[in-house]
Design a protein around this motif. Structure first.
Motif, PDB file in Angstrom:
ATOM      1  N   ASN A 286       0.838  -1.210   0.000  1.00  0.00           N
ATOM      2  CA  ASN A 286       0.000   0.000   0.000  1.00  0.00           C
ATOM      3  C   ASN A 286       0.868   1.253   0.000  1.00  0.00           C
ATOM      4  O   ASN A 286       2.070   1.197   0.293  1.00  0.00           O
ATOM      5  CB  ASN A 286      -0.891   0.020   1.252  1.00  0.00           C
ATOM      6  N   ALA A 287       0.226   2.367  -0.294  1.00  0.00           N
ATOM      7  CA  ALA A 287       0.918   3.658  -0.158  1.00  0.00           C
ATOM      8  C   ALA A 287       1.314   3.867   1.300  1.00  0.00           C
ATOM      9  O   ALA A 287       0.633   3.405   2.219  1.00  0.00           O
ATOM     10  CB  ALA A 287       0.012   4.789  -0.632  1.00  0.00           C
ATOM     11  N   HIS A 288       2.429   4.547   1.517  1.00  0.00           N
ATOM     12  CA  HIS A 288       2.932   4.874   2.860  1.00  0.00           C
ATOM     13  C   HIS A 288       3.287   3.627   3.665  1.00  0.00           C
ATOM     14  O   HIS A 288       3.163   3.608   4.893  1.00  0.00           O
ATOM     15  CB  HIS A 288       1.922   5.723   3.636  1.00  0.00           C
ATOM     16  N   CYS A 289       3.730   2.562   2.952  1.00  0.00           N
ATOM     17  CA  CYS A 289       4.182   1.341   3.637  1.00  0.00           C
ATOM     18  C   CYS A 289       5.356   1.672   4.551  1.00  0.00           C
ATOM     19  O   CYS A 289       6.315   2.328   4.120  1.00  0.00           O
ATOM     20  CB  CYS A 289       4.594   0.293   2.605  1.00  0.00           C
ATOM     21  N   PRO A 290       5.326   1.249   5.828  1.00  0.00           N
ATOM     22  CA  PRO A 290       6.434   1.558   6.742  1.00  0.00           C
ATOM     23  C   PRO A 290       7.673   0.704   6.495  1.00  0.00           C
ATOM     24  O   PRO A 290       8.732   0.971   7.069  1.00  0.00           O
ATOM     25  CB  PRO A 290       5.832   1.263   8.123  1.00  0.00           C
ATOM     26  N   GLY A 291       7.547  -0.336   5.651  1.00  0.00           N
ATOM     27  CA  GLY A 291       8.680  -1.216   5.396  1.00  0.00           C
ATOM     28  C   GLY A 291       8.577  -2.491   6.217  1.00  0.00           C
ATOM     29  O   GLY A 291       8.084  -2.486   7.344  1.00  0.00           O
ATOM     30  N   THR A 292       9.039  -3.596   5.643  1.00  0.00           N
ATOM     31  CA  THR A 292       8.872  -4.890   6.294  1.00  0.00           C
ATOM     32  C   THR A 292       9.696  -5.026   7.569  1.00  0.00           C
ATOM     33  O   THR A 292       9.395  -5.862   8.423  1.00  0.00           O
ATOM     34  CB  THR A 292       9.273  -6.024   5.326  1.00  0.00           C
ATOM     35  N   GLN A 293      10.747  -4.203   7.720  1.00  0.00           N
ATOM     36  CA  GLN A 293      11.597  -4.319   8.904  1.00  0.00           C
ATOM     37  C   GLN A 293      11.200  -3.347  10.013  1.00  0.00           C
ATOM     38  O   GLN A 293      11.794  -3.352  11.095  1.00  0.00           O
ATOM     39  CB  GLN A 293      13.064  -4.077   8.521  1.00  0.00           C
ATOM     40  N   SER A 294      10.202  -2.531   9.753  1.00  0.00           N
ATOM     41  CA  SER A 294       9.740  -1.572  10.764  1.00  0.00           C
ATOM     42  C   SER A 294       8.942  -2.273  11.862  1.00  0.00           C
ATOM     43  O   SER A 294       8.268  -3.283  11.618  1.00  0.00           O
ATOM     44  CB  SER A 294       8.865  -0.502  10.095  1.00  0.00           C
ATOM     45  N   GLU A 295       9.009  -1.728  13.074  1.00  0.00           N
ATOM     46  CA  GLU A 295       8.201  -2.264  14.177  1.00  0.00           C
ATOM     47  C   GLU A 295       6.711  -2.076  13.909  1.00  0.00           C
ATOM     48  O   GLU A 295       5.871  -2.752  14.496  1.00  0.00           O
ATOM     49  CB  GLU A 295       8.592  -1.573  15.494  1.00  0.00           C
ATOM     50  N   GLU A 296       6.377  -1.146  12.997  1.00  0.00           N
ATOM     51  CA  GLU A 296       4.984  -0.883  12.646  1.00  0.00           C
ATOM     52  C   GLU A 296       4.491  -1.743  11.489  1.00  0.00           C
ATOM     53  O   GLU A 296       3.335  -1.625  11.075  1.00  0.00           O
ATOM     54  CB  GLU A 296       4.817   0.608  12.281  1.00  0.00           C
TER      55      GLU A 296
END
Length: 348
Positions: free
Chosen positions: A15-25
């Motif tokens: 999705n748009a504004h993906c926090p990234g797969t390694q983010s805690e979010e």
């Protein structure tokens, strides 16, 4: 589409504004709602793989790491890996040979190490040694029966490759030669990923001259370019048959089939044309009319290391698990291999 994560850890379908797969979010942020990767991201472990740190520490004692690849099976890649390792060891280098062909491990046979078992110490798994300066590791040493099939999916193969890199105690060595299976699948992606922080010198790609092999070698070269592995060069193996005239066999065809005429032919030649006994017989086995590996290398901008002829004595050396450089029997192939290896050493 804008994303919050770094380019390398954002899936293409995110999705748009993906926090990234390694983010805690990851998988938890509002922007993750409805994303096809949400559940995977929410449950996957975060942060760097701790095993990569262990691999980097283990590989710190290895000066040079060379991958030996091929686009297609049956081109002599493992034979080249074995003879490269023998040659480097005979140059007084400390050498390790790692066989990551999980489903078809032929390195134990080609190094004369069949039936050997892996031993473990407080430093890790100990390689099996051919000589004091040539150690070998392969799943072939772990099979209760050499005829057992290894029926594993990708994750299990990858896990063993990681364990080889993390747990094998090579000690201080000059060269680690990695013999990979043909193609560009799980094992190749894994070895590159696991070694990416340890400065891989590059890959040697082995092929035969005909187009049916070169088509797949082009894919292998493009794989190396995409994953950032330098191509040290391409070796054209089985580049024509070269055999001493005295090693030839002769048959006489007839209505009832073929009969062995070798003794008659040799006696006739000794009497009528003895000068032929010192001649080497040559024959094109594969079609190289379109330029072979050398032309392909020129087109793709990668080094061409040289040609190795098909030599029955080299095949016999591989079957017997010995170096082709130890005596004069491999007179057709050993000089060609030596020239290629010398060129490789000078380049490095």
């Amino acid at each position: 589409m804008e994303n919050g994560g770094s380019k390398g850890d954002v899936p293409e379908d995110a999705n748009a504004h993906c926090p990234g797969t390694q983010s805690e979010e990851a998988g938890k942020a509002d922007s993750c709602a409805g994303c096809p990767n949400q559940q995977i991201c929410a449950t996957a472990p975060k942060g760097p793989d701790p095993d990569l740190v262990a691999i980097a520490e283990r590989m710190a004692t290895v000066k040079h790491k060379i991958l030996v690849l091929s686009g297609k099976g049956g081109v002599g890649k493992s034979t080249f890996s074995a003879q490269l390792s023998f040659a480097l060891a005979e140059m007084d280098h400390q050498v390790g040979l790692l066989d990551i062909d999980i489903c078809g491990p032929s390195i134990p046979k080609m190094l004369g190490l069949e039936g050997q078992d892996i031993h473990q110490s407080n430093l890790g798994w100990s390689p099996i040694y051919v000589e004091s300066n040539l150690g070998v590791m392969s799943i072939g040493f772990m099979l209760p029966n050499p005829d057992d099939a290894v029926i594993w999916r990708g994750p299990r193969k990858n896990g063993l490759i990681k364990q080889f890199l993390k747990d094998v105690d090579w000690g201080e060595i000059d060269y680690l030669v990695v013999d990979a299976p043909p193609g560009t699948s799980d094992e190749h992606i894994s070895i590159v990923q696991y070694l990416q922080a340890t400065e891989v010198d590059g890959a040697i790609i082995v092929t035969t001259p005909q187009q049916v092999s070169l088509i797949d070698v082009r894919k292998e070269i493009n794989f190396c370019k995409k994953v950032g592995v330098p191509v040290l060069g391409v070796v054209e193996n089985m580049s024509g048959l070269r055999q001493a005239f005295t090693d030839l066999k002769f048959v006489k065809p007839g209505p009832a089939g073929e009969t062995d005429a070798t003794e008659w032919a040799m006696n006739y030649i000794k009497e009528k044309a003895p000068e032929l006994l010192s001649v080497v017989a040559c024959s094109e086995v594969f079609d190289s009319s379109k330029g072979g590996a050398e032309k392909m290398c020129h087109e793709m901008g990668v080094p061409f290391l040289g040609k190795v002829p098909m030599d029955p004595q080299l095949c016999k050396a591989a079957e017997e698990g010995r170096s082709c450089f130890a005596d004069q029997r491999c007179s057709a192939s050993a000089p060609a291999l030596k020239s290629i290896i010398d060129k490789l050493i000078k380049t490095k």
